[in-house]
Design a protein around this motif. Structure first.
Motif, mmCIF file in Angstrom:
data_model
loop_
_atom_site.group_PDB
_atom_site.id
_atom_site.type_symbol
_atom_site.label_atom_id
_atom_site.label_comp_id
_atom_site.label_asym_id
_atom_site.label_seq_id
_atom_site.Cartn_x
_atom_site.Cartn_y
_atom_site.Cartn_z
ATOM 1 N N UNK A 89 -8.063 -0.557 1.725
ATOM 2 C CA UNK A 89 -7.088 -1.315 2.509
ATOM 3 C C UNK A 89 -7.006 -0.778 3.931
ATOM 4 N N UNK A 90 -6.784 -1.656 4.859
ATOM 5 C CA UNK A 90 -6.636 -1.248 6.248
ATOM 6 C C UNK A 90 -5.430 -0.317 6.372
ATOM 7 N N UNK A 91 -5.639 0.813 7.000
ATOM 8 C CA UNK A 91 -4.575 1.788 7.192
ATOM 9 C C UNK A 91 -4.382 2.736 6.024
ATOM 10 N N UNK A 92 -5.226 2.621 5.014
ATOM 11 C CA UNK A 92 -5.089 3.475 3.835
ATOM 12 C C UNK A 92 -5.273 4.950 4.139
ATOM 13 N N UNK A 93 -6.314 5.250 4.886
ATOM 14 C CA UNK A 93 -6.579 6.651 5.233
ATOM 15 C C UNK A 93 -5.449 7.203 6.096
ATOM 16 N N UNK A 94 -5.020 6.428 7.069
ATOM 17 C CA UNK A 94 -3.934 6.869 7.956
ATOM 18 C C UNK A 94 -2.646 7.092 7.177
ATOM 19 N N UNK A 95 -2.345 6.215 6.238
ATOM 20 C CA UNK A 95 -1.132 6.347 5.432
ATOM 21 C C UNK A 95 -1.151 7.592 4.558
ATOM 22 N N UNK A 96 -2.292 7.857 3.955
ATOM 23 C CA UNK A 96 -2.429 9.041 3.108
ATOM 24 C C UNK A 96 -2.360 10.301 3.971
ATOM 25 N N UNK A 97 -3.034 10.284 5.107
ATOM 26 C CA UNK A 97 -3.024 11.442 5.999
ATOM 27 C C UNK A 97 -1.607 11.771 6.454
ATOM 28 N N UNK A 138 0.820 -1.190 0.000
ATOM 29 C CA UNK A 138 0.000 0.000 0.000
ATOM 30 C C UNK A 138 0.862 1.251 0.000
ATOM 31 N N UNK A 139 1.914 1.274 0.798
ATOM 32 C CA UNK A 139 2.769 2.446 0.877
ATOM 33 C C UNK A 139 3.373 2.768 -0.483
ATOM 34 N N UNK A 140 3.758 1.751 -1.226
ATOM 35 C CA UNK A 140 4.345 2.002 -2.544
ATOM 36 C C UNK A 140 3.320 2.591 -3.509
ATOM 37 N N UNK A 141 2.068 2.211 -3.363
ATOM 38 C CA UNK A 141 1.012 2.770 -4.207
ATOM 39 C C UNK A 141 0.801 4.243 -3.876
ATOM 40 N N UNK A 142 0.765 4.562 -2.607
ATOM 41 C CA UNK A 142 0.635 5.962 -2.177
ATOM 42 C C UNK A 142 1.837 6.754 -2.674
ATOM 43 N N UNK A 143 3.022 6.191 -2.495
ATOM 44 C CA UNK A 143 4.245 6.868 -2.927
ATOM 45 C C UNK A 143 4.253 7.114 -4.435
ATOM 46 N N UNK A 144 3.765 6.150 -5.200
ATOM 47 C CA UNK A 144 3.779 6.298 -6.657
ATOM 48 C C UNK A 144 2.925 7.479 -7.107
ATOM 49 N N UNK A 145 1.864 7.753 -6.397
ATOM 50 C CA UNK A 145 0.999 8.891 -6.738
ATOM 51 C C UNK A 145 1.608 10.192 -6.224
ATOM 52 N N UNK A 146 2.110 10.174 -5.003
ATOM 53 C CA UNK A 146 2.582 11.409 -4.374
ATOM 54 C C UNK A 146 3.998 11.803 -4.776
ATOM 55 N N UNK A 147 4.743 10.902 -5.386
ATOM 56 C CA UNK A 147 6.107 11.225 -5.792
ATOM 57 C C UNK A 147 6.157 12.290 -6.891
ATOM 58 N N UNK A 148 5.031 12.552 -7.517
ATOM 59 C CA UNK A 148 4.970 13.601 -8.542
ATOM 60 C C UNK A 148 5.074 14.995 -7.928
ATOM 61 N N UNK A 149 4.832 15.069 -6.632
ATOM 62 C CA UNK A 149 4.814 16.353 -5.942
ATOM 63 C C UNK A 149 6.081 16.526 -5.121
ATOM 64 N N UNK A 150 6.577 17.740 -5.085
ATOM 65 C CA UNK A 150 7.771 18.065 -4.318
ATOM 66 C C UNK A 150 7.479 17.848 -2.832
#
Length: 66
Positions: free
Chosen positions: A40-48, A1-13
């Motif tokens: 996914x469990x912890x998805x909201x917390x990870x994004x936050x 899950x973290x890698x999925x979040x990172x893949x989206x947010x890595x576009x931003x400084x």
């Protein structure tokens, strides 16, 4: 899950992640939702954590973009 979040947010400084416009945050939340991150469990917390915002704020954005 973290890698999925990172893949989206890595576009931003990383240093300016807290300065994102509302429309940019909505776009991020929409994309992550489309990819199923919030199912996914912890998805909201990870994004936050990564966006440096509260979990209730993430939920507010989620309800806005639905």
């Amino acid at each position: 899950m973290t890698s999925l979040i990172d893949s989206v947010l890595d576009r931003y400084d990383e240093e300016h992640i807290t300065e994102l416009k509302i429309s940019e945050k909505e776009a991020i939340i929409t994309e992550l939702s489309d990819k199923g991150v919030f199912l996914l469990k912890g998805g909201v917390a990870g994004v936050a954590k990564r966006l440096e915002m509260s979990e209730p704020s993430v939920y507010r954005y989620m309800s806005k973009v639905k």
